[in-house]
Design an enzyme around this catalytic site. Structure first.
Site, PDB file in Angstrom:
ATOM      1  N   HIS A  63       0.803  -1.221   0.000  1.00 48.56           N
ATOM      2  CA  HIS A  63       0.000   0.000   0.000  1.00 48.56           C
ATOM      3  C   HIS A  63       0.841   1.278   0.000  1.00 48.56           C
ATOM      4  CE1 HIS A  63       1.186   0.080   4.172  1.00 48.56           C
ATOM      5  NE2 HIS A  63       0.670   1.293   4.274  1.00 48.56           N
ATOM      6  N   HIS A  78       1.576   6.873  -0.621  1.00 46.09           N
ATOM      7  CA  HIS A  78       0.735   6.087   0.290  1.00 46.09           C
ATOM      8  C   HIS A  78      -0.641   5.942  -0.354  1.00 46.09           C
ATOM      9  CE1 HIS A  78      -1.499   4.882   3.847  1.00 46.09           C
ATOM     10  NE2 HIS A  78      -0.329   4.655   4.440  1.00 46.09           N
TER      11      HIS A  78
END
Length: 154
Positions: A63, A78
């Site tokens: 992620h 992110h």
């Protein structure tokens, strides 16, 4: 070295809408605790490297990715908020830690529809965790295509 004085162009990692960190529903990013930056509300599933450099962080949960440029600038991409809790489900990574990447290289494919149902937001911050003493200028807000220059570090 000559590259220390060059401006760093930062590319949109995917198609979407560039927004300020003030529009991200997470205090860590909104308050710039990790550094200044911007975010993208993604509209395409493929996320690409916003800059060239070494992949110094590639989370096993796929992620988030940290890239360090040759001039020492460090950028964190992110994807979404609280996506670490998904433990990689909905993410397919194409890179490994310590790999060299070029701006525009595909990092990960995300099933945005599936992920969006499981997390507070898919807004994806791009944070300068080490700006190398340079100033961030966001040059394009709103709708962008992957690969558009959206910011310059001067």
């Amino acid at each position: 070295m000559w590259f220390f004085n060059k401006n760093l162009k930062v590319l949109a990692p995917c198609d979407g809408t560039i927004i300020t960190l003030d529009e991200v529903e997470d205090e860590v990013f909104k308050e710039r605790m990790l550094g200044d930056g911007f975010a993208i509300n993604p509209k395409s599933n493929d996320f690409h490297a916003p800059v060239s450099g070494k992949l110094v962080t590639a989370f096993p949960t796929k992620h988030a990715f940290g890239i360090q440029t040759k001039s020492g600038v460090e950028i964190l991409l992110h994807i979404g908020l609280d996506t670490v809790s998904l433990d990689g489900n909905g993410f397919e990574s194409f890179v490994t830690q310590d790999q060299e990447v070029n701006a525009g290289d595909k990092l990960v494919t995300v099933d945005l529809k599936s992920v969006a149902k499981k997390v507070p937001s898919i807004k994806s911050p791009i944070i300068f965790t080490n700006n190398g003493g340079k100033t961030l200028e966001i040059v394009k807000m709103g709708e962008v295509k992957q690969g558009d220059v959206v910011a310059i570090l001067k």
